[in-house]
Design a protein around this motif. Structure first.
Motif, PDB file in Angstrom:
ATOM      1  N   THR A  39       0.839  -1.192   0.000  1.00  0.00           N
ATOM      2  CA  THR A  39       0.000   0.000   0.000  1.00  0.00           C
ATOM      3  C   THR A  39       0.876   1.245   0.000  1.00  0.00           C
ATOM      4  OG1 THR A  39      -1.760  -1.161   1.173  1.00  0.00           O
ATOM      5  CG2 THR A  39      -1.810   1.242   1.248  1.00  0.00           C
ATOM      6  N   THR A  41       0.735   4.992   0.910  1.00  0.00           N
ATOM      7  CA  THR A  41      -0.102   5.830   1.771  1.00  0.00           C
ATOM      8  C   THR A  41       0.373   7.263   1.716  1.00  0.00           C
ATOM      9  OG1 THR A  41      -0.411   3.933   3.234  1.00  0.00           O
ATOM     10  CG2 THR A  41      -0.969   6.088   4.130  1.00  0.00           C
ATOM     11  N   ILE A  58      -1.992  -0.198  -4.712  1.00  0.00           N
ATOM     12  CA  ILE A  58      -3.016   0.416  -3.857  1.00  0.00           C
ATOM     13  C   ILE A  58      -2.545   1.796  -3.432  1.00  0.00           C
ATOM     14  CG2 ILE A  58      -4.291   0.232  -1.677  1.00  0.00           C
ATOM     15  CD1 ILE A  58      -3.739  -2.831  -1.823  1.00  0.00           C
ATOM     16  N   ASP A  60      -3.710   4.870  -0.832  1.00  0.00           N
ATOM     17  CA  ASP A  60      -4.552   5.167   0.329  1.00  0.00           C
ATOM     18  C   ASP A  60      -4.244   6.582   0.817  1.00  0.00           C
ATOM     19  OD1 ASP A  60      -5.865   5.286   2.785  1.00  0.00           O
ATOM     20  OD2 ASP A  60      -4.928   3.472   3.585  1.00  0.00           O
ATOM     21  N   SER A  62      -4.774   7.788   3.554  1.00  0.00           N
ATOM     22  CA  SER A  62      -4.503   7.610   4.988  1.00  0.00           C
ATOM     23  C   SER A  62      -5.694   8.026   5.839  1.00  0.00           C
ATOM     24  CB  SER A  62      -3.242   8.358   5.444  1.00  0.00           C
ATOM     25  OG  SER A  62      -3.529   9.701   5.748  1.00  0.00           O
ATOM     26  N   ASN A  65      -6.910  11.536   5.666  1.00  0.00           N
ATOM     27  CA  ASN A  65      -7.698  11.963   4.501  1.00  0.00           C
ATOM     28  C   ASN A  65      -7.025  13.076   3.707  1.00  0.00           C
ATOM     29  OD1 ASN A  65      -9.979  10.176   4.958  1.00  0.00           O
ATOM     30  ND2 ASN A  65     -10.341  11.437   6.762  1.00  0.00           N
ATOM     31  N   ILE A  81      -8.282   3.737  -2.385  1.00  0.00           N
ATOM     32  CA  ILE A  81      -9.129   3.709  -1.190  1.00  0.00           C
ATOM     33  C   ILE A  81      -9.544   5.148  -0.919  1.00  0.00           C
ATOM     34  CG2 ILE A  81      -9.239   3.129   1.259  1.00  0.00           C
ATOM     35  CD1 ILE A  81      -6.930   1.114   0.675  1.00  0.00           C
ATOM     36  N   ARG A  83     -11.525   6.673   1.327  1.00  0.00           N
ATOM     37  CA  ARG A  83     -11.696   7.176   2.701  1.00  0.00           C
ATOM     38  C   ARG A  83     -12.603   8.401   2.703  1.00  0.00           C
ATOM     39  NH1 ARG A  83      -8.283   4.939   6.918  1.00  0.00           N
ATOM     40  NH2 ARG A  83      -6.726   3.587   5.993  1.00  0.00           N
TER      41      ARG A  83
END
Length: 124
Positions: A39, A41, A58, A60, A62, A65, A81, A83
Motif C-alpha cells: 500500500t 499511503t 493500492i 490510500d 490515509s 484523509n 481507497i 476514505r
C-alpha cells in the motif's frame, strides 16, 4: 518517492509499503505512477500532473484523509481507497478520469476554467 526522470519530474512508487509526501511548497510534484505490491499511503496532501495506479497497486490517502490535486489525468488500473478525502481536478486544459478499475471518490472537486473533464468508463 524516487525520481524516475528529474527533468520531467516523474516518480515511480513501487516499494512494498511506502509513504508519499510532498516535502515543501504547493506546486505539483510531477507525474506519479503507483506500482508494485503493498500500500502506498499519503503522508501529506499532494498535487500531481498525471496520476496512474497500476494493476495490483493500492493508493490510500490515509486516516488523515489527505487531498490529491490532479492537473491532467487520473488512470486507475489498481485500487484507490477513497476514505473521506478530496480529489480535486484543477486545470485550464482537458483532463480525464479513466483506467480499467472503477474509482470511487468520497469528495470529488472539479475546478475547470475553459476546459473539459472526460470520464472514461472501463469495459468489462
Amino acid at each position: 518517492m524516487s525520481p524516475q526522470n528529474s527533468v520531467q519530474r516523474d516518480y515511480l512508487c513501487q516499494m512494498l509499503n511506502q509513504t508519499i509526501s510532498r516535502t515543501s511548497g504547493t506546486e505539483n510534484i510531477g507525474n506519479v505512477v503507483i506500482a508494485g505490491s503493498g500500500t502506498k499511503t499519503l503522508g501529506s496532501a499532494i498535487g500531481v500532473f498525471n496520476l496512474t495506479i497500476n494493476a495490483g497497486a493500492i493508493l490510500d490517502p490515509s486516516a488523515s484523509n489527505y487531498a490529491v490535486k490532479v492537473s491532467t489525468n487520473w488512470t486507475n488500473n489498481g485500487t484507490f481507497i477513497e476514505r473521506n478525502g478530496t480529489v480535486e481536478f484543477n486545470s485550464g486544459g482537458s483532463q480525464s478520469i479513466g483506467g480499467s478499475s472503477i474509482t470511487n471518490f468520497y469528495d470529488l472537486s472539479i475546478v475547470l476554467v475553459a476546459s473539459s473533464l472526460i470520464f472514461l468508463v472501463p469495459s468489462f
